[in-house]
Structure formats: structure tokens, C-alpha cells
Design an enzyme around this catalytic site. Structure first.
Site, mmCIF file in Angstrom:
data_model
loop_
_atom_site.group_PDB
_atom_site.id
_atom_site.type_symbol
_atom_site.label_atom_id
_atom_site.label_comp_id
_atom_site.label_asym_id
_atom_site.label_seq_id
_atom_site.Cartn_x
_atom_site.Cartn_y
_atom_site.Cartn_z
ATOM 1 N N SER A 159 61.148 -29.289 -25.580
ATOM 2 C CA SER A 159 61.675 -28.052 -26.089
ATOM 3 C C SER A 159 60.772 -27.214 -26.885
ATOM 4 O O SER A 159 61.118 -26.215 -27.275
ATOM 5 C CB SER A 159 62.875 -27.929 -26.574
ATOM 6 O OG SER A 159 63.915 -28.320 -25.740
ATOM 7 N N THR A 182 64.584 -26.384 -30.171
ATOM 8 C CA THR A 182 63.804 -25.619 -31.117
ATOM 9 C C THR A 182 63.741 -26.194 -32.306
ATOM 10 O O THR A 182 64.553 -26.499 -32.866
ATOM 11 C CB THR A 182 64.209 -24.151 -31.132
ATOM 12 O OG1 THR A 182 63.976 -23.459 -29.865
ATOM 13 C CG2 THR A 182 63.275 -23.246 -32.159
ATOM 14 N N THR A 220 58.865 -22.943 -30.280
ATOM 15 C CA THR A 220 59.699 -23.449 -28.975
ATOM 16 C C THR A 220 58.899 -23.178 -27.833
ATOM 17 O O THR A 220 58.342 -22.168 -27.573
ATOM 18 C CB THR A 220 61.088 -22.807 -29.049
ATOM 19 O OG1 THR A 220 61.904 -23.294 -28.187
ATOM 20 C CG2 THR A 220 61.055 -21.131 -28.570
ATOM 21 N N ARG A 273 60.478 -14.570 -19.530
ATOM 22 C CA ARG A 273 61.365 -14.353 -20.561
ATOM 23 C C ARG A 273 61.039 -14.808 -21.949
ATOM 24 O O ARG A 273 60.422 -15.961 -22.272
ATOM 25 C CB ARG A 273 62.615 -15.347 -20.121
ATOM 26 C CG ARG A 273 64.085 -15.459 -21.162
ATOM 27 C CD ARG A 273 63.969 -16.715 -22.142
ATOM 28 N NE ARG A 273 65.179 -16.723 -22.731
ATOM 29 C CZ ARG A 273 65.251 -17.566 -23.774
ATOM 30 N NH1 ARG A 273 64.301 -18.442 -24.211
ATOM 31 N NH2 ARG A 273 66.474 -18.009 -24.379
ATOM 32 N N GLY A 330 62.649 -15.647 -25.955
ATOM 33 C CA GLY A 330 64.051 -15.810 -26.643
ATOM 34 C C GLY A 330 64.007 -15.369 -28.218
ATOM 35 O O GLY A 330 63.205 -14.411 -28.414
ATOM 36 N N ASP A 331 64.793 -16.057 -28.944
ATOM 37 C CA ASP A 331 64.946 -15.579 -30.315
ATOM 38 C C ASP A 331 63.874 -15.828 -31.340
ATOM 39 O O ASP A 331 63.626 -15.278 -32.087
ATOM 40 C CB ASP A 331 66.236 -15.834 -31.015
ATOM 41 C CG ASP A 331 66.322 -17.406 -30.829
ATOM 42 O OD1 ASP A 331 66.120 -17.766 -29.700
ATOM 43 O OD2 ASP A 331 66.537 -17.956 -32.046
ATOM 44 N N THR A 388 68.537 -21.698 -33.582
ATOM 45 C CA THR A 388 68.198 -22.520 -32.667
ATOM 46 C C THR A 388 69.498 -22.312 -31.668
ATOM 47 O O THR A 388 70.596 -22.019 -32.150
ATOM 48 C CB THR A 388 68.046 -23.923 -33.002
ATOM 49 O OG1 THR A 388 67.768 -24.685 -31.590
ATOM 50 C CG2 THR A 388 69.255 -24.650 -33.642
ATOM 51 N N GLY A 389 69.124 -22.295 -30.364
ATOM 52 C CA GLY A 389 70.353 -22.366 -29.534
ATOM 53 C C GLY A 389 69.943 -20.952 -28.409
ATOM 54 O O GLY A 389 68.742 -20.742 -28.330
HETATM 55 N N1 ASP Z 1 66.147 -20.527 -29.619
HETATM 56 C C1 ASP Z 1 65.497 -21.072 -28.118
HETATM 57 C C2 ASP Z 1 65.299 -19.803 -27.040
HETATM 58 O O1 ASP Z 1 66.210 -19.506 -26.799
HETATM 59 C C3 ASP Z 1 65.988 -22.266 -27.580
HETATM 60 C C4 ASP Z 1 66.340 -23.303 -28.348
HETATM 61 O O2 ASP Z 1 66.743 -23.291 -29.486
HETATM 62 O O3 ASP Z 1 65.721 -24.424 -28.170
HETATM 63 O O4 ASP Z 1 64.448 -19.691 -26.457
#
Ligand code: ASP
Length: 328
Positions: A85, A188, A206, A216, A218-219, A239-240
Site C-alpha cells: 500500500s 498508508t 501511499t 483517483r 486519496g486524502d 489513514t483509511g
Molecule cells: N488513505 C489512503 C487513500 O485513500 C488509503 C490508505 O490509508 O491506505 O488513498
């Protein structure tokens, strides 16, 4: 929790790793009861946080810079072949291409990030270059790759790691596109650190949600979502499922709650509550937050059980299980 994570967790918990030069055992204090005034302090998400913290700590000792420390720490994870990841060995998007997101920030407001970048082994170092060498905060995609080339970063061959290729081939059988992260497929690394003088910095890197749509983001590279740092208050990282965290500006929210007087733990819990209220299908969404205030108090909270983090202080470097809104 994946088998892999379970295994790592057991082996790490079975043999606690202490930082070089630290002899006293660290009693695993839950983050929410952490001792005020612990400095320096480094927190990072998941089991890979343990070796990352050790590298960060060594770098802090070497250069005295908390920014150097949080960069060095997550570079360790970016190279970790067992981690699917983070870094170029991460699971690809649904086109079979691994794209990376990263951000870095210091407590004086300096920040940089890259998103949707390909073929770069250390996106965190590229994010730092954006922060230090450009007038911008965020550079994405091919522009980020071109910037990396101009800065002399090596460009890696675009091949999936054997493990990622195997997983992708398996996924392709059904090609089920689920824009929902569950508690099995995210890892992440977000790292936040406080030095002995009260200066804060953070980093987050990440390969994002596996089998995501091409493009895409992410955060993690979004300042205020995956990471936010303010020397006047504290720092937070996430994370998430990135979409759920972006919707509430998670890390910024936590820092602002701390500014208003909440403890790091209260702030993390409030952010999880907000996230739950703003996201549907919460049973399929995992998200976890870490926070430090400028006095060295810490907090951690997640939507579902299973989130853990590594905490390094002068007392040692140990894994701590986070509490969660939904109980095991
Ligand atoms: N936060 C990350 C994302 O949405 C994913 C993760 O925490 O692994 O890209």
C-alpha cells in the site's frame, strides 16, 4: 485484518523493538493516556510504523531536524517490499498501473505534495522538493514526474512487483470495482513528530486505494485531509478510505479542535464521529487518525477495530492498539 498484518503484528508484539541507546522498557501506555510533555515524540500508522519510527529517530539524532526525521522515516516504508500500500510495490489501479500520493508539512505552514505520480521510488522526497524548491504546494501526474526528472530523481521501470502482479491478476478475474476501502486493503503510512524544542512536522505516503480508477487521488497528498501540522497547536495524520477523510478535512479538523482546547484524543474521537455522520455505508469504511499536541500529548482513534500505530519516545518504540468507535 489481513493475515499478513496479523502475522507482522504478532511478530512485532512478540519481540518489542527498542530504539538504539534506549535501555528502559516502555510500558505500552494507550495513546489516549500518554504522558504530557513527552518530547521528542514520533507517531506513525500501522505496523510498518515501527521500523519507520526507528529510522526517523536515528535521523533526528543525526541532523536534529524533525522535518528530516519524518521524511527519512517514511522512506523506509516506501522501500518495504512486503508493503502493498506504499511505494512502487503497492497494488495498482484498475488499469494495472501503480500511482503514488505523498505529502509533507512543517509547523510553520510550509508544505508540499505530489499526487498520481508514476515511476518515482520516493514520492515523499519529491513532495519535499515541491515544498522547498517551487512556489507551489501540489504537483500531480506527469507534471510531477517531469519535475522529478528535472530534479535528478531516478525514474524507475514501470513493472509491478511479483506480489502486486499476482494480486492484480486475481482481481482481474472479476474486475469488481469497489470504490470502498475496507479494513483489509489499506496501509498508508502517516507520520507526525515533535522535536525537543516543540517543533512539529509530518509526512504521509501511499499507493492509495487498490484497483482505484486511474487518476483517483486519496486524502494522503491533500494538506488538511491526510496531514496537517501547526506549531502553535499540534499535528494530525490519517489513514483509511481517503474519500471519507477528505469529506471532513480530517487532519485539519483535528488540529482545529485541539486549538479550541480539546485533547488530541478528544479531537481524534470527534473527527471519527464527524466522519461517521458524513459517510454512508460506514460498516465498509475504515479510517484512523493520529494526533500530537505541542506539549507532547497524543491521541488515536478509528472507525473500526484493527487500527494500530507505532509510538517512539525516549522510553522506546512500541506498537499501540488504537481504540475505535465500533467495538470488537
Ligand atoms: N488513505 C489512503 C487513500 O485513500 C488509503 C490508505 O490509508 O491506505 O488513498
Amino acid at each position: 485484518m489481513s493475515q499478513r498484518r496479523k502475522f507482522i503484528k504478532q511478530s512485532i508484539l512478540g519481540s518489542a523493538i527498542f530504539l538504539p541507546g534506549v535501555t528502559s522498557a516502555y510500558t505500552a501506555t494507550p495513546a489516549e493516556r500518554s504522558v504530557a510533555g513527552e518530547k521528542p515524540l514520533i507517531l506513525s500508522t500501522w505496523n510498518h510504523g515501527l521500523p519507520a519510527n526507528a529510522d526517523a529517530w536515528a535521523k533526528l539524532k543525526e541532523t536534529g531536524s524533525i522535518l528530516d526525521a519524518v521524511e527519512a522515516g517514511v522512506r523506509n516504508t516506501e522501500l518495504d517490499l512486503t508493503n502493498l500500500s506504499v511505494g512502487l510495490q503497492g497494488l495498482p489501479d484498475r488499469e494495472g498501473i501503480t500511482t503514488l500520493d505523498a505529502s509533507i508539512m512543517t509547523g510553520d505552514g510550509a508544505c508540499g505534495s505530489v499526487a498520481f505520480v508514476r515511476q518515482i521510488k520516493h514520492p515523499i522526497t519529491l513532495a519535499r522538493a515541491v515544498m522547498e524548491k517551487t512556489p507551489h504546494v501540489m504537483i500531480v501526474g506527469e507534471g510531477a514526474r517531469q519535475f522529478a526528472i528535472a530534479e535528478g530523481f531516478p525514474i524507475e521501470e514501470e513493472v509491478l512487483s511479483p506480489e502486486a502482479q499476482k494480486a492484480y491478476d486475481k482481481w482481474k478475474v472479476t474486475s469488481q470495482y469497489k470504490p470502498i476501502i475496507n479494513i483489509e486493503n489499506h496501509d498508508t503510512i502517516g507520520m507526525i513528530g515533535l522535536d525537543a524544542n516543540g517543533k512539529l512536522a509530518g509526512s504521509c505516503t501511499t499507493s492509495g486505494l487498490s484497483y482505484k480508477m486511474h487518476g483517483r487521488v486519496g486524502d494522503s497528498p491533500i494538506i488538511g485531509a491526510g496531514l496537517f501540522v501547526d506549531d502553535e497547536v499540534g499535528a494530525a495524520t490519517a489513514t483509511g478510505l481517503g474519500e471519507s477523510i477528505i469529506r471532513i478535512c480530517g487532519s485539519f479538523l483535528i488540529v482545529e479542535l485541539m486549538r479550541q482546547g480539546r485533547t488530541p484524543q478528544e479531537a481524534c474521537e470527534e473527527a471519527v464521529k464527524r466522519l461517521i455522520s458524513k459517510n454512508k455505508n460506514i460498516k465498509d469504511i475504515q479510517a484512523g487518525f493520529l494526533a500530537i499536541n505541542k506539549d507532547g500529548e497524543t491521541g488515536a482513534y478509528a472507525v473500526h477495530p484493527g487500527f494500530n500505530f507505532a509510538k517512539a519516545s525516549t522510553s522506546g518504540n512500541l506498537m499501540v492498539d488504537s481504540k475505535s468507535h465500533f467495538k470488537p
